[in-house]
Design a protein around this motif. Structure first.
Motif, PDB file in Angstrom:
ATOM      1  N   LEU A 133      -0.129  -4.195  -3.501  1.00 17.68           N
ATOM      2  CA  LEU A 133       0.689  -2.993  -3.551  1.00 17.68           C
ATOM      3  C   LEU A 133       2.139  -3.356  -3.833  1.00 17.68           C
ATOM      4  CD1 LEU A 133      -0.546  -1.213  -0.296  1.00 17.68           C
ATOM      5  CD2 LEU A 133      -1.384  -0.849  -2.609  1.00 17.68           C
ATOM      6  N   ASP A 174      -3.224  -4.273   0.467  1.00 21.67           N
ATOM      7  CA  ASP A 174      -4.023  -3.255   1.135  1.00 21.67           C
ATOM      8  C   ASP A 174      -5.414  -3.844   1.366  1.00 21.67           C
ATOM      9  OD1 ASP A 174      -5.612  -1.124   1.879  1.00 21.67           O
ATOM     10  OD2 ASP A 174      -4.806   0.258   0.377  1.00 21.67           O
ATOM     11  N   ARG A 227       4.903   4.076  -3.164  1.00 20.65           N
ATOM     12  CA  ARG A 227       3.802   3.122  -3.047  1.00 20.65           C
ATOM     13  C   ARG A 227       3.200   2.957  -4.431  1.00 20.65           C
ATOM     14  NH1 ARG A 227      -1.825   3.589  -1.943  1.00 20.65           N
ATOM     15  NH2 ARG A 227      -2.655   2.003  -0.532  1.00 20.65           N
TER      16      ARG A 227
END
Length: 274
Positions: free
Chosen positions: A38, A31, A45
């Motif tokens: 991630l 990210d 997630r």
């Protein structure tokens, strides 16, 4: 960090055993907005947070424990307990457990270098993996050129009557170079497992033991055995005073510091240790 994650993901894709054992390359991402690694797992997630562990003398951080935070595209935010409870198959739980540790490791060692890093092992994994506990994760660390001695594998609350399983798991993890911490709620278990297993660290649950009269004696015995003692779940100033009186010098809990997002690792942290 993006380059490092991409290189590790590419290496993962070229290795048939770790790709099966650790998860698939597409389950790792980055990210760029929040500057963190991630995980992606069946619609969830996964992100890392890290709670500081403090030396009460000197008021400084001596390590961090990692926690997973997840968000499901349909179910919303999931607690770690619910996330793992959704995994009915042992193979999925093992892969999720190892993926979480990989995400934590990438975030931690690519952001800050304040070892050791404490990583939890799910209780079902102890039974789901028949042998060579720690082999797959050691491959990850070797790929990232991280010393396994900078990792403390934190085993779940377990009683002395589970000694044969625990001994087998601990022996294997130590073979691959990891340090071992045991979570303890009952003081008799602390003494029994200290003699049977002799972990590097015992983490005592303050909510269960802080007010017990024999806590100082147990702590003194553990320290004589050269086992570090960390008080956990220090949520109130009163607990902090009690563990100080018992001779415990290391502690963690929300009174001292909440879990931190990965990008904030290494930043100055204020702590109320008085």
């Amino acid at each position: 960090m993006t380059v490092a994650v991409t290189q590790f993901r590419d290496k993962l894709a070229r290795q048939p055993y770790p790709a099966t054992a650790m998860g698939k390359p597409h389950e790792l991402g980055f990210d760029s907005d929040h500057q963190q690694v991630l995980g992606q797992f069946y619609g969830c997630r996964l992100v890392s947070t890290f709670q500081p562990i403090y030396a009460l003398a000197g008021h400084h951080v001596v390590g961090y424990e990692a926690f997973i935070r997840s968000h499901h595209h349909e179910l919303g935010g999931l607690s770690p307990w619910n996330l793992f409870a959704l995994q009915a198959e042992d193979a999925d739980l093992v892969r999720l457990d190892r993926l979480c540790r990989t995400v934590h490791t990438l975030n931690y060692f690519l952001t800050a270098e304040v070892p050791p890093l404490f990583l939890n092992v799910h209780s079902r994994l102890l039974l789901a993996v028949n042998e060579n506990h720690g082999q797959a994760f050691r491959w990850v660390l070797d790929s990232l050129q991280i010393d396994p001695a900078s990792i403390v594998l934190e085993l779940p609350v377990i009683h002395a009557n589970d000694f044969p399983l625990l001994a087998k798991v601990v022996t294997s993890y130590r073979h691959y170079g990891f340090k071992i911490a045991l979570n303890i709620r009952q003081l008799p278990d602390a003494l029994a497992l200290a003699h049977l297993i002799h972990p590097d660290i015992i983490k005592l649950d303050s909510l269960h033991v802080a007010t017990l009269a024999d806590l100082p004696e147990v702590v003194a015995t553990l320290q004589q055995l050269q086992i570090q003692v960390i008080a956990t779940k220090v949520e109130q100033p009163a607990y902090l005073a009690l563990i100080r009186q018992a001779g415990i010098g290391l502690a963690q809990g929300h009174h001292l510091g909440a879990p931190l997002p990965a990008p904030t690792l290494g930043a100055p942290v204020d702590v109320a240790v008085n």
